[in-house]
Design a protein around this motif. Structure first.
Motif, PDB file in Angstrom:
ATOM      1  N   ARG A  98       0.816  -1.224   0.000  1.00 24.61           N
ATOM      2  CA  ARG A  98       0.000   0.000   0.000  1.00 24.61           C
ATOM      3  C   ARG A  98       0.846   1.268   0.000  1.00 24.61           C
ATOM      4  N   ASP A  99       2.083   1.162   0.491  1.00 25.02           N
ATOM      5  CA  ASP A  99       2.908   2.347   0.714  1.00 25.02           C
ATOM      6  C   ASP A  99       3.908   2.527  -0.427  1.00 25.02           C
ATOM      7  N   ALA A 100       3.432   3.062  -1.553  1.00 23.72           N
ATOM      8  CA  ALA A 100       4.307   3.230  -2.717  1.00 23.72           C
ATOM      9  C   ALA A 100       5.372   4.282  -2.488  1.00 23.72           C
ATOM     10  N   ALA A 101       5.133   5.219  -1.553  1.00 24.55           N
ATOM     11  CA  ALA A 101       6.126   6.262  -1.300  1.00 24.55           C
ATOM     12  C   ALA A 101       7.381   5.693  -0.657  1.00 24.55           C
ATOM     13  N   THR A 102       7.214   4.677   0.187  1.00 25.27           N
ATOM     14  CA  THR A 102       8.364   4.066   0.873  1.00 25.27           C
ATOM     15  C   THR A 102       8.879   2.844   0.136  1.00 25.27           C
ATOM     16  N   TYR A 103       7.970   2.091  -0.479  1.00 28.86           N
ATOM     17  CA  TYR A 103       8.338   0.835  -1.144  1.00 28.86           C
ATOM     18  C   TYR A 103       7.924   0.939  -2.613  1.00 28.86           C
ATOM     19  N   SER A 104       8.884   1.259  -3.450  1.00 32.18           N
ATOM     20  CA  SER A 104       8.620   1.610  -4.845  1.00 32.18           C
ATOM     21  C   SER A 104       8.558   0.380  -5.751  1.00 32.18           C
ATOM     22  N   SER A 105       7.615   0.423  -6.690  1.00 26.59           N
ATOM     23  CA  SER A 105       7.581  -0.580  -7.759  1.00 26.59           C
ATOM     24  C   SER A 105       8.514  -0.202  -8.907  1.00 26.59           C
ATOM     25  N   ALA A 106       8.830   1.076  -9.004  1.00 24.50           N
ATOM     26  CA  ALA A 106       9.569   1.580 -10.165  1.00 24.50           C
ATOM     27  C   ALA A 106      11.090   1.519 -10.016  1.00 24.50           C
ATOM     28  N   LEU A 107      11.606   1.718  -8.812  1.00 25.49           N
ATOM     29  CA  LEU A 107      13.058   1.864  -8.647  1.00 25.49           C
ATOM     30  C   LEU A 107      13.844   0.685  -9.213  1.00 25.49           C
ATOM     31  N   GLY A 108      13.364  -0.523  -8.962  1.00 29.07           N
ATOM     32  CA  GLY A 108      14.073  -1.698  -9.468  1.00 29.07           C
ATOM     33  C   GLY A 108      13.175  -2.692 -10.164  1.00 29.07           C
ATOM     34  N   GLY A 109      11.924  -2.296 -10.405  1.00 30.68           N
ATOM     35  CA  GLY A 109      10.965  -3.239 -10.976  1.00 30.68           C
ATOM     36  C   GLY A 109      10.341  -4.096  -9.892  1.00 30.68           C
ATOM     37  N   THR A 110       9.492  -5.022 -10.297  1.00 31.46           N
ATOM     38  CA  THR A 110       8.743  -5.825  -9.326  1.00 31.46           C
ATOM     39  C   THR A 110       9.160  -7.293  -9.308  1.00 31.46           C
ATOM     40  N   GLN A 111      10.203  -7.642 -10.062  1.00 31.71           N
ATOM     41  CA  GLN A 111      10.748  -8.995  -9.997  1.00 31.71           C
ATOM     42  C   GLN A 111      11.974  -9.011  -9.086  1.00 31.71           C
ATOM     43  N   ILE A 112      12.210 -10.133  -8.449  1.00 31.76           N
ATOM     44  CA  ILE A 112      13.310 -10.214  -7.478  1.00 31.76           C
ATOM     45  C   ILE A 112      14.647  -9.896  -8.139  1.00 31.76           C
ATOM     46  N   ARG A 113      14.926 -10.516  -9.265  1.00 31.53           N
ATOM     47  CA  ARG A 113      16.232 -10.285  -9.902  1.00 31.53           C
ATOM     48  C   ARG A 113      16.249  -8.897 -10.535  1.00 31.53           C
ATOM     49  N   ASP A 114      17.377  -8.259 -10.465  1.00 28.65           N
ATOM     50  CA  ASP A 114      17.519  -6.930 -11.047  1.00 28.65           C
ATOM     51  C   ASP A 114      17.568  -7.008 -12.571  1.00 28.65           C
ATOM     52  N   PRO A 115      17.011  -6.023 -13.258  1.00 27.64           N
ATOM     53  CA  PRO A 115      17.235  -5.935 -14.709  1.00 27.64           C
ATOM     54  C   PRO A 115      18.735  -5.906 -14.995  1.00 27.64           C
ATOM     55  N   ALA A 116      19.125  -6.547 -16.096  1.00 26.29           N
ATOM     56  CA  ALA A 116      20.549  -6.749 -16.366  1.00 26.29           C
ATOM     57  C   ALA A 116      21.297  -5.453 -16.645  1.00 26.29           C
ATOM     58  N   THR A 117      20.633  -4.476 -17.256  1.00 28.37           N
ATOM     59  CA  THR A 117      21.292  -3.231 -17.637  1.00 28.37           C
ATOM     60  C   THR A 117      20.382  -2.052 -17.304  1.00 28.37           C
ATOM     61  N   GLU A 118      20.949  -0.849 -17.354  1.00 32.39           N
ATOM     62  CA  GLU A 118      20.142   0.361 -17.158  1.00 32.39           C
ATOM     63  C   GLU A 118      19.075   0.469 -18.245  1.00 32.39           C
ATOM     64  N   ARG A 119      19.444   0.053 -19.454  1.00 32.78           N
ATOM     65  CA  ARG A 119      18.471   0.087 -20.560  1.00 32.78           C
ATOM     66  C   ARG A 119      17.295  -0.836 -20.250  1.00 32.78           C
ATOM     67  N   ASP A 120      17.597  -2.024 -19.733  1.00 37.31           N
ATOM     68  CA  ASP A 120      16.524  -2.960 -19.380  1.00 37.31           C
ATOM     69  C   ASP A 120      15.679  -2.414 -18.233  1.00 37.31           C
ATOM     70  N   LEU A 121      16.315  -1.751 -17.277  1.00 38.46           N
ATOM     71  CA  LEU A 121      15.557  -1.154 -16.183  1.00 38.46           C
ATOM     72  C   LEU A 121      14.608  -0.086 -16.711  1.00 38.46           C
ATOM     73  N   HIS A 122      15.107   0.756 -17.605  1.00 45.29           N
ATOM     74  CA  HIS A 122      14.246   1.787 -18.176  1.00 45.29           C
ATOM     75  C   HIS A 122      13.072   1.155 -18.913  1.00 45.29           C
ATOM     76  N   TYR A 123      13.325   0.051 -19.594  1.00 46.97           N
ATOM     77  CA  TYR A 123      12.274  -0.648 -20.331  1.00 46.97           C
ATOM     78  C   TYR A 123      11.179  -1.141 -19.378  1.00 46.97           C
ATOM     79  N   VAL A 124      11.548  -1.832 -18.284  1.00 47.08           N
ATOM     80  CA  VAL A 124      10.516  -2.361 -17.392  1.00 47.08           C
ATOM     81  C   VAL A 124       9.777  -1.237 -16.671  1.00 47.08           C
TER      82      VAL A 124
END
Length: 438
Positions: free
Chosen positions: A64-90
């Protein structure tokens, strides 16, 4: 007594033999938040580790608390996107957005499900369920419930929502396999769709489908380059709908204007198509066979529902809670904070366990049992807060109609072989579920 290892919870191999509920309960006895390491595993790179939240109340607080726990900063999957480009895509997908950007798209989608469109979809779902069970009963008294029955209903429903021709619907099956099952060799290069049976748009898209490399690996499906066939299909479909709108939800969405007068961009439509075609498919595709496993594990409950089909709509939520198709979702801390006494640093991954939340004995009495009369049933199968599933209503409708048909037209159902489960620490997937019936 030594603290139990959290390693099995991260290892996707664990879930091919079932969820380690005993381990979750051992951890729950020690606290609501636990650290999980991310070692390198087959198909998974090493990661920074994450805080796993297994308490129902805290899971609710985090999502519920998107201000503290962001869906956007690293995406919503456990593993990090491989590159900055992939992060921007997700980050361009609604699933991985925070308010207010997320709110704008969410409102446009909600407005597209007009009362007329909802009624039409409900009628079509009933017809699809009847015809799928007609086909099931017309053959030998044995089938793979996961693929032959459960997989087709969400595909047909999504085809109606998206305005995808029915003959192209198994493209969505392959796309879902490749995204959700990227860690499972049976699914990672899925190619069930026969282009010869599809439309010209489908044939053009399939020509762009990536091939496995020398090691049999497909490109990362979370990067745009990993799903060129999906995006090309979405682009062509969007062009066709703008030229000749239909009565489907996506045509309505494309014709909308947001509060500031803007329309859905090409990129937003393509990403919305991805979200519906993949994420909109998987929860129910695994929830339906999961519900059948629940009933096969509780034959008295199956008998009760067969005798009184009016109980099925109320039983649906408990069947979903008992199985819980989506096991985890990730957020990223935007600042230093404390969660139930656990210090969390800005940038830390915080992963909510819907499995843990839906078996929390503080919320669900006899939480490991299937109790179809359970009220209230405040489960988190469809998430909660800003990102609660937009398709929850239609998931319930599909499950209700399918089980009315299956139970109402059989006298008994039993396993005809062992279920085969997906290799994933995200989706509690059912790849095969052989059943027979009388």
């Amino acid at each position: 007594m030594a603290h139990p290892s959290t390693a099995p919870l991260h290892d996707p191999d664990t879930y091919t033999t079932g969820v380690p509920f005993d381990l979750l309960e051992q951890l729950r006895a020690r606290g609501p938040v636990h650290w999980v390491d991310e070692p390198e595993l087959p198909g998974l790179p090493a990661g920074s580790g994450y805080h796993l939240v297994i308490d129902h109340g805290l899971v609710t607080e985090v999502v519920r608390d998107a201000a503290t726990y962001s869906s956007a900063l690293g995406g919503t999957q456990i593993r990090d996107p491989a590159t900055e480009r992939d992060l921007h895509y997700v980050q361009r997908m609604m699933l991985n957005m925070d308010p207010p950007e997320h709110t704008r798209l969410r409102r446009m989608i909600a407005a597209s499900f007009t009362p007329r469109a909802v009624r039409a979809l409900e009628d079509r779902i009933a017809g699809h369920a009847e015809r799928i069970v007609d086909r099931m009963l017309a053959g030998p008294q044995e089938c793979d419930f996961a693929k032959d029955v459960a997989a087709d209903l969400p595909l047909l429903t999504l085809a109606d929502i998206l305005g995808v021709p029915a003959e192209d619907r198994w493209l969505m099956f392959d796309w879902s396999n490749r995204v959700i099952g990227f860690l499972d060799p049976d699914y990672a290069s899925s190619a069930s769709f026969d282009a010869g049976q599809g439309t010209s748009i489908a044939r053009e898209a399939v020509a762009l489908r990536p091939a496995p490399d020398a090691d049999g690996r497909m490109p990362d499906p979370r990067g745009r380059d990993g799903m060129p066939d999906l995006y090309h299909y979405a682009h062509l479909l969007g062009d066709a709908k703008r030229a000749e709108p239909g009565d489907d939800v996506m045509s309505i969405l494309l014709a909308q204007r947001s509060e500031d007068g803007g329309e859905l961009s090409v990129e937003e439509f393509e990403n919305m198509f991805w979200l519906f075609a993949v994420a909109g498919n998987e929860t129910l595709r695994n929830g339906l066979p999961g519900a059948m496993i629940a009933l096969l594990s509780n034959p008295d409950t199956m008998t009760t529902l067969r005798a009184d089909p009016s109980l099925i709509p109320g039983a649906v939520d408990e069947l979903l809670r008992w199985w819980t198709p989506v096991m985890t979702f990730r957020r990223t801390a935007t600042c230093d904070t404390v969660l139930a006494g656990t210090a969390i640093a800005a940038g830390d991954k915080v992963v909510v366990s819907y499995l843990g939340a839906n078996r929390d004995p503080a919320v669900f009495e006899r939480s490991d049992e299937l109790l179809i009369g359970r009220k209230p049933n405040n489960h988190r199968v469809f998430g909660h807060g800003p990102h609660v599933c937009v398709g929850a209503h239609f998931a319930r409708v599909q499950m209700t109609h399918l089980f009315r048909e299956v139970l109402g037209r059989t006298r008994a159902i039993q396993l005809a072989g062992e279920p085969v489960l997906l290799r994933s620490n995200f989706q509690r997937g059912v790849k095969r579920l052989p059943i027979s019936w009388e």
